[in-house]
Write an enzyme that holds these catalytic residues in place. Structure first.
Site, PDB file in Angstrom:
ATOM      1  N   LYS A  48       0.626  -1.330   0.115  1.00 61.35           N
ATOM      2  CA  LYS A  48       0.070   0.195  -0.023  1.00 61.35           C
ATOM      3  C   LYS A  48       0.826   1.253   0.028  1.00 61.35           C
ATOM      4  O   LYS A  48       0.532   2.436  -0.432  1.00 61.35           O
ATOM      5  CB  LYS A  48      -0.957   0.175   1.079  1.00 61.35           C
ATOM      6  CG  LYS A  48      -2.220  -0.965   1.144  1.00 61.35           C
ATOM      7  CD  LYS A  48      -3.099  -0.636   2.442  1.00 61.35           C
ATOM      8  CE  LYS A  48      -4.189  -1.644   2.468  1.00 61.35           C
ATOM      9  NZ  LYS A  48      -4.893  -1.210   3.242  1.00 61.35           N
ATOM     10  N   TYR A  96     -12.513  -7.856  10.588  1.00 61.67           N
ATOM     11  CA  TYR A  96     -13.848  -8.528  10.067  1.00 61.67           C
ATOM     12  C   TYR A  96     -14.012 -10.042  10.139  1.00 61.67           C
ATOM     13  O   TYR A  96     -15.075 -10.600  10.021  1.00 61.67           O
ATOM     14  CB  TYR A  96     -14.275  -8.022   8.756  1.00 61.67           C
ATOM     15  CG  TYR A  96     -13.097  -8.454   7.736  1.00 61.67           C
ATOM     16  CD1 TYR A  96     -12.235  -7.289   7.557  1.00 61.67           C
ATOM     17  CD2 TYR A  96     -13.122  -9.522   6.925  1.00 61.67           C
ATOM     18  CE1 TYR A  96     -11.318  -7.604   6.422  1.00 61.67           C
ATOM     19  CE2 TYR A  96     -12.171  -9.685   6.151  1.00 61.67           C
ATOM     20  CZ  TYR A  96     -11.248  -8.753   5.877  1.00 61.67           C
ATOM     21  OH  TYR A  96     -10.274  -9.199   4.962  1.00 61.67           O
TER      22      TYR A  96
END
Ligand code: NDP
Length: 275
Positions: A70, A221
């Site tokens: 990233k 998650y």
């Protein structure tokens, strides 16, 4: 649907075994009859530069970027958004006017969920962790309007760096709490976990009491309910996991690729089948 004119999109990172992006984007392409295919493109860190240069010459119309690329991707792009620059990371790459551009939709994804939750901006928030995801979360809580922000991280210097940057970029003071002292904060507050503690379904980044906690947000998650969220539930504290943030970041990538926000419910339904 795959045809001779199918447009390719994909995810670059390494490793990619954990990612559900392949499933949620392709489910949404199918549901909306979009002639596109989303593929996993695992790129080992040593091959990054060569692979990215190669990708630029292939008919690929958009990318998501995940760990560990990233930050490195930024050097290969023609332009990045203001928020990507502040965060120092890009997770969405798109083609516009023949230029490769970068956006950070983790920021927007998290912000969308804060708006939905309508959390009380007047309460302080305590952010656990100062890794890549924390940077997007910090700028999102600022954008949402929280006035008092505490940050704590195992490696103190990483939290310090974020606070210094925020001071420089936004003239906002973030208070750093040493990791060992995080449980001493006894004001009523909103707790946000951005560490990876809990991914193993066993550990929790918060062992303190829940009396002063108004809301717990864990951006993990998978598992859907981390030990931290189970503790929140036992203590009758409202809570949220990271799934909606993940889905929103995917929907916002579509905005850059197609000019409209991706279908949240379709993607979420697909994700829930997998988790
Ligand atoms: P990083 O590796 O950049 O950061 C990890 C963070 O966790 C650091 O703050 C690190 O502290 C801390 N940490 C890890 N292990 C421990 C430990 N044993 N004790 C104390 N602190 C620890 O990861 P990311 O920031 O990219 O991701 C963090 C989490 O966020 C992951 O679980 C990921 O799944 C989730 N995430 C969710 C998203 C979503 O859309 N819902 C999006 C992106 C991430 P230190 O600096 O000391 O190493």
């Amino acid at each position: 649907m795959v045809s001779p004119s199918t447009k390719l999109y994909g995810l670059i990172g390494y490793p990619l075994g954990h990612s559900i992006s392949f499933y949620i984007h392709n489910a949404a392409f199918r549901a909306l009859s979009i002639d596109a295919l989303y593929i996993n493109i695992p790129i080992e860190p040593e091959s990054f530069s060569k692979a990215i240069l190669g990708i630029k010459y292939l008919p690929i119309y958009g990318l998501n970027v995940t760990i560990p690329h990233k930050e490195r991707i930024i050097d290969f792009l023609d332009e990045i958004s203001v928020i990507s620059k502040l965060i120092g990371a890009v997770n969405t790459v798109y083609l516009e006017e023949n230029k490769w551009k970068g956006e950070n939709t983790d920021f927007g994804g998290f912000l969308e969920t804060l708006k939905e939750l309508k959390l009380d901006k007047d309460l302080p928030c305590l952010i656990l962790g100062a890794g890549g995801a924390a940077r997007a979360v910090v700028y999102a809580v600022i954008e949402y309007g929280f006035k008092e922000i505490y940050l704590t991280n195992r490696t103190y210097g990483r939290a310090e760096r974020i606070a210094e940057e925020v001071k420089k970029n936004k003239n906002i003071e973030i208070k750093i709490i040493p990791w060992q002292e995080r449980h001493k904060v006894d004001e009523k507050l909103i707790l946000i976990n951005t560490t990876s503690i809990g991914l193993d379904s066993k550990s929790t980044p918060w062992n303190g009491n829940f009396k002063s906690i108004a809301f717990v947000y864990d951006i993990i998650y998978n598992p859907k309910e981390t030990p931290l969220l189970s503790l929140a539930k036992e203590n009758n504290v409202p809570f949220k996991n990271g799934l909606d943030m993940l889905i929103y970041q995917a929907c916002l990538s579509w905005n850059k690729w197609f000019g409209f926000i991706g279908p949240f419910e379709i993607m979420k339904r697909e994700a829930e089948k997998l988790l």
